[in-house]
Scaffold this motif. Structure first.
Motif, PDB file in Angstrom:
ATOM      1  N   PHE A  59      -9.138  -2.022 -34.498  1.00 28.06           N
ATOM      2  CA  PHE A  59     -10.073  -0.954 -34.839  1.00 28.06           C
ATOM      3  C   PHE A  59      -9.390   0.394 -35.027  1.00 28.06           C
ATOM      4  N   ASP A  60      -8.041   0.406 -34.975  1.00 27.49           N
ATOM      5  CA  ASP A  60      -7.262   1.618 -35.195  1.00 27.49           C
ATOM      6  C   ASP A  60      -7.726   2.763 -34.301  1.00 27.49           C
ATOM      7  N   VAL A  61      -7.738   2.485 -32.987  1.00 27.17           N
ATOM      8  CA  VAL A  61      -8.080   3.515 -32.002  1.00 27.17           C
ATOM      9  C   VAL A  61      -6.910   3.675 -31.041  1.00 27.17           C
ATOM     10  N   ASP A  62      -6.897   4.781 -30.349  1.00 31.98           N
ATOM     11  CA  ASP A  62      -5.873   5.073 -29.360  1.00 31.98           C
ATOM     12  C   ASP A  62      -5.904   4.017 -28.249  1.00 31.98           C
ATOM     13  N   ARG A  63      -4.740   3.549 -27.838  1.00 29.84           N
ATOM     14  CA  ARG A  63      -4.663   2.490 -26.826  1.00 29.84           C
ATOM     15  C   ARG A  63      -5.295   2.911 -25.500  1.00 29.84           C
ATOM     16  N   SER A  64      -5.081   4.149 -25.096  1.00 32.00           N
ATOM     17  CA  SER A  64      -5.664   4.598 -23.823  1.00 32.00           C
ATOM     18  C   SER A  64      -7.186   4.635 -23.912  1.00 32.00           C
ATOM     19  N   ARG A  65      -7.703   5.001 -25.067  1.00 38.24           N
ATOM     20  CA  ARG A  65      -9.165   4.998 -25.261  1.00 38.24           C
ATOM     21  C   ARG A  65      -9.697   3.569 -25.233  1.00 38.24           C
ATOM     22  N   ALA A  66      -8.996   2.658 -25.900  1.00 36.16           N
ATOM     23  CA  ALA A  66      -9.411   1.253 -25.906  1.00 36.16           C
ATOM     24  C   ALA A  66      -9.403   0.681 -24.491  1.00 36.16           C
ATOM     25  N   LEU A  67      -8.376   0.987 -23.725  1.00 36.61           N
ATOM     26  CA  LEU A  67      -8.285   0.493 -22.354  1.00 36.61           C
ATOM     27  C   LEU A  67      -9.432   1.036 -21.511  1.00 36.61           C
ATOM     28  N   SER A  68      -9.695   2.315 -21.625  1.00 36.50           N
ATOM     29  CA  SER A  68     -10.798   2.927 -20.882  1.00 36.50           C
ATOM     30  C   SER A  68     -12.133   2.289 -21.255  1.00 36.50           C
ATOM     31  N   ASP A  69     -12.344   2.057 -22.538  1.00 35.44           N
ATOM     32  CA  ASP A  69     -13.598   1.453 -23.000  1.00 35.44           C
ATOM     33  C   ASP A  69     -13.763   0.025 -22.505  1.00 35.44           C
ATOM     34  N   VAL A  70     -12.687  -0.764 -22.531  1.00 39.25           N
ATOM     35  CA  VAL A  70     -12.777  -2.150 -22.062  1.00 39.25           C
ATOM     36  C   VAL A  70     -13.018  -2.171 -20.556  1.00 39.25           C
ATOM     37  N   GLN A  71     -12.345  -1.310 -19.817  1.00 39.25           N
ATOM     38  CA  GLN A  71     -12.572  -1.241 -18.372  1.00 39.25           C
ATOM     39  C   GLN A  71     -14.019  -0.862 -18.065  1.00 39.25           C
ATOM     40  N   GLU A  72     -14.548   0.080 -18.805  1.00 43.49           N
ATOM     41  CA  GLU A  72     -15.935   0.509 -18.623  1.00 43.49           C
ATOM     42  C   GLU A  72     -16.908  -0.630 -18.945  1.00 43.49           C
ATOM     43  N   LEU A  73     -16.627  -1.375 -19.997  1.00 44.23           N
ATOM     44  CA  LEU A  73     -17.463  -2.516 -20.366  1.00 44.23           C
ATOM     45  C   LEU A  73     -17.466  -3.564 -19.256  1.00 44.23           C
ATOM     46  N   VAL A  74     -16.293  -3.906 -18.749  1.00 47.72           N
ATOM     47  CA  VAL A  74     -16.193  -4.903 -17.682  1.00 47.72           C
ATOM     48  C   VAL A  74     -16.958  -4.434 -16.442  1.00 47.72           C
ATOM     49  N   GLU A  75     -16.828  -3.174 -16.101  1.00 47.52           N
ATOM     50  CA  GLU A  75     -17.547  -2.637 -14.949  1.00 47.52           C
ATOM     51  C   GLU A  75     -19.064  -2.709 -15.163  1.00 47.52           C
ATOM     52  N   ALA A  76     -19.513  -2.410 -16.367  1.00 53.47           N
ATOM     53  CA  ALA A  76     -20.948  -2.488 -16.666  1.00 53.47           C
ATOM     54  C   ALA A  76     -21.445  -3.931 -16.550  1.00 53.47           C
ATOM     55  N   LEU A  77     -20.650  -4.886 -17.039  1.00 48.99           N
ATOM     56  CA  LEU A  77     -21.027  -6.300 -16.934  1.00 48.99           C
ATOM     57  C   LEU A  77     -21.076  -6.745 -15.476  1.00 48.99           C
ATOM     58  N   ARG A  78     -20.135  -6.271 -14.693  1.00 52.87           N
ATOM     59  CA  ARG A  78     -20.141  -6.595 -13.252  1.00 52.87           C
ATOM     60  C   ARG A  78     -21.334  -5.966 -12.558  1.00 52.87           C
ATOM     61  N   SER A  79     -21.601  -4.710 -12.868  1.00 55.73           N
ATOM     62  CA  SER A  79     -22.733  -4.018 -12.246  1.00 55.73           C
ATOM     63  C   SER A  79     -24.060  -4.707 -12.572  1.00 55.73           C
ATOM     64  N   ALA A  80     -24.148  -5.249 -13.778  1.00 55.35           N
ATOM     65  CA  ALA A  80     -25.360  -5.960 -14.194  1.00 55.35           C
ATOM     66  C   ALA A  80     -25.389  -7.385 -13.653  1.00 55.35           C
ATOM     67  N   ARG A  81     -24.330  -7.761 -12.939  1.00 50.59           N
ATOM     68  CA  ARG A  81     -24.198  -9.097 -12.338  1.00 50.59           C
ATOM     69  C   ARG A  81     -24.244 -10.216 -13.357  1.00 50.59           C
ATOM     70  N   LEU A  82     -23.577  -9.970 -14.486  1.00 49.73           N
ATOM     71  CA  LEU A  82     -23.519 -10.959 -15.553  1.00 49.73           C
ATOM     72  C   LEU A  82     -22.276 -11.836 -15.469  1.00 49.73           C
ATOM     73  N   VAL A  83     -21.271 -11.373 -14.752  1.00 50.18           N
ATOM     74  CA  VAL A  83     -20.021 -12.133 -14.688  1.00 50.18           C
ATOM     75  C   VAL A  83     -19.865 -12.800 -13.331  1.00 50.18           C
ATOM     76  N   ALA A  84     -19.145 -13.913 -13.356  1.00 54.84           N
ATOM     77  CA  ALA A  84     -18.862 -14.631 -12.110  1.00 54.84           C
ATOM     78  C   ALA A  84     -17.842 -13.843 -11.302  1.00 54.84           C
ATOM     79  N   PRO A  85     -17.945 -13.912  -9.979  1.00 58.58           N
ATOM     80  CA  PRO A  85     -16.991 -13.182  -9.141  1.00 58.58           C
ATOM     81  C   PRO A  85     -15.575 -13.689  -9.265  1.00 58.58           C
TER      82      PRO A  85
END
Length: 85
Positions: A59-85
């Motif tokens: 997607f031609d984005v800054d690596r640090s921005r991509a990392l932050s976004d993926v970490q935020e997504l994973v945290e949101a999925l965990r908070s919503a209890r959608l992922v296995a522990p």
């Protein structure tokens, strides 16, 4: 370390990303194309860092921005209890 959805969470690709459905509660989450790509990479066994690297290239984005976004997504999925522990 990838991502594994807990039992009862269905995923469906759409014309604009993907949808996650919690079959127990009936709640659903719509993912934009970038988030959907991240989820596919993570569910395929990629680490957060590997997924961010691939997204930065695709997607031609800054690596640090991509990392932050993926970490935020994973945290949101965990908070919503959608992922296995």
């Amino acid at each position: 370390m990838g991502l594994r959805f807990r039992a009862g969470v269905a995923t469906t690709d759409t014309d604009y990303g993907a949808v996650l459905l919690d079959e127990r509660s009936g709640d659903y989450w719509q993912l934009n194309p970038t988030a959907a790509a991240a989820v596919r990479l993570l569910a395929g066994g990629r680490s957060v860092e590997e997924a961010a690297e691939r997204l930065a290239e695709e997607f031609d984005v800054d690596r640090s921005r991509a990392l932050s976004d993926v970490q935020e997504l994973v945290e949101a999925l965990r908070s919503a209890r959608l992922v296995a522990p």
